[in-house]
Motif scaffolding. Structure first.
Motif, short mmCIF file in Angstrom:
data_model
loop_
_atom_site.label_atom_id
_atom_site.label_comp_id
_atom_site.label_asym_id
_atom_site.label_seq_id
_atom_site.Cartn_x
_atom_site.Cartn_y
_atom_site.Cartn_z
N LEU A 190 9.03 38.36 -11.26
CA LEU A 190 8.34 37.18 -10.71
C LEU A 190 8.25 37.19 -9.19
N ARG A 191 9.11 37.95 -8.53
CA ARG A 191 9.17 37.88 -7.07
C ARG A 191 7.82 38.12 -6.39
N PRO A 192 7.04 39.11 -6.80
CA PRO A 192 5.78 39.33 -6.08
C PRO A 192 4.63 38.45 -6.56
N LEU A 193 4.85 37.60 -7.53
CA LEU A 193 3.75 36.86 -8.15
C LEU A 193 3.53 35.51 -7.47
N PRO A 194 2.32 34.94 -7.61
CA PRO A 194 2.04 33.62 -7.04
C PRO A 194 2.92 32.54 -7.68
N ARG A 195 3.12 31.47 -6.94
CA ARG A 195 3.91 30.35 -7.46
C ARG A 195 3.02 29.17 -7.81
N GLU A 196 1.73 29.40 -7.88
CA GLU A 196 0.79 28.36 -8.30
C GLU A 196 -0.23 28.95 -9.26
N ASP A 197 -0.64 28.12 -10.22
CA ASP A 197 -1.70 28.47 -11.16
C ASP A 197 -1.41 29.80 -11.86
#
Length: 321
Positions: A190-197
């Protein structure tokens, strides 16, 4: 040469005076150090007395290695299960309580609908008192008639508090109680992924690698906090509650034009390899989740493969070969 008595007397006085001066110096130094030590001790007591007690410290809302830099990932994992599954919950507390992903707060909660029997009201209440890791929703137990909707739509209200940061969690995951999640691998993915939508999981159908075509498997799919808020506010989920819960969830996002950020975690998420189907995969080190662990021997085989007890410290209290 013979020393005169007055000279010997003078040297004796100087020696005594020097000794007294040195002793006084040592006493003064000890006094200063004692004051400093007491001061630091008092400061330490004061500092720790102002830290609020964490009521979840003894719970299985597993908070792992949280630092104060504000960059830690906050994840809520809601495991949908049934009130009578006491042994399964206790087993899963062992599974998740021994995992400590760095730089993340991972809270695991067991999600139930309303209790209906007297023994549930007593035993589940005891679990809450001991572990504080249960969410009881205002619904009737079901799999595909709205429990998932009630879970996601209730979260913004449940965790609406001025004592919490916003969002209270960056991500919310719905999981099954026959899924083994490896929390460190989940966090790292999850670290490199967006935190919205964001919409994250194992894409269905099994041969597909395109997360924008269908939906994520109910073994364990994850969304960002803003999508949980959207589920609560939108009429789209409210008007479409029945059907396979993971498929229905994907249809909400499609109809609402949500989740423009999608991540297919295949084949780090998969079904246990036996019996073999198009959705199964052999166990391998890069695993995030294994699904369909229905029997004790399957759990044991899976846990042995991942060496989950390798960090057991030697002790005179036990001998496990």
């Amino acid at each position: 040469m013979t020393m005169k008595p007055s000279s010997r007397s003078s040297q004796s006085k100087r020696f005594i005076l020097s000794s007294l001066t040195f002793i006084l110096f040592l006493c003064a130094l000890a006094s200063i150090n004692e004051i400093r030590f007491d001061t630091f001790l008092m400061f330490g007591r004061c500092a720790f007395s102002n830290v609020p007690l964490d009521p979840s410290h003894n719970s299985s809302s597993f908070t792992s290695n949280v630092t104060s830099d504000g960059d830690d990932i906050r994840i809520l994992i809601g495991i949908l299960t049934l009130p009578d599954q006491y042994h399964r919950r206790h087993f899963l507390r062992l599974i998740y309580g021994t995992q400590s992903p760095m730089g993340a707060q991972v809270d695991v909660k067991f999600v139930l609908c309303n209790l209906t029997k007297e023994d549930q009201k007593v035993l589940v209440a005891l679990e809450i008192m001991r572990y504080d890791d249960i969410i009881i929703l205002d619904c009737k137990e079901n799999m595909n008639k709205g429990k998932t909707y009630t879970f996601f739509s209730s979260l913004p209200e449940i965790f609406n508090s001025s004592d919490r940061p916003y969002p209270p969690y960056h991500y919310v995951m719905k999981g099954d109680d026959d899924t083994y999640l490896r929390l460190e691998n989940l966090v790292e993915s999850l670290r490199p992924l967006p935190r919205e939508d964001l919409y994250y999981g194992y894409v269905i159908p099994c041969p597909s690698m395109d997360p924008f075509v269908h939906y994520m498997s109910g073994m364990g799919y994850l969304v960002s906090w803003d999508i949980a808020e959207w589920v609560r506010e939108s009429d789209i989920p409210k008007n479409h509650l029945e059907g396979p819960e993971d498929k229905v969830f994907g249809e909400w996002l499609r109809d609402g034009h949500r989740a423009k950020n999608r991540f297919n975690a295949k084949w780090s998420m998969y079904n246990y390899p036996e019996p073999q189907t198009r959705c199964t995969h052999e166990l391998w080190p890069d695993t995030i989740a294994v699904h369909l662990l229905k029997k004790q021997e399957i759990w044991i085989h899976t846990l042995k493969y991942f060496n989950v007890t390798s960090n057991l410290k030697p002790s005179k209290l036990y001998h496990i070969p």
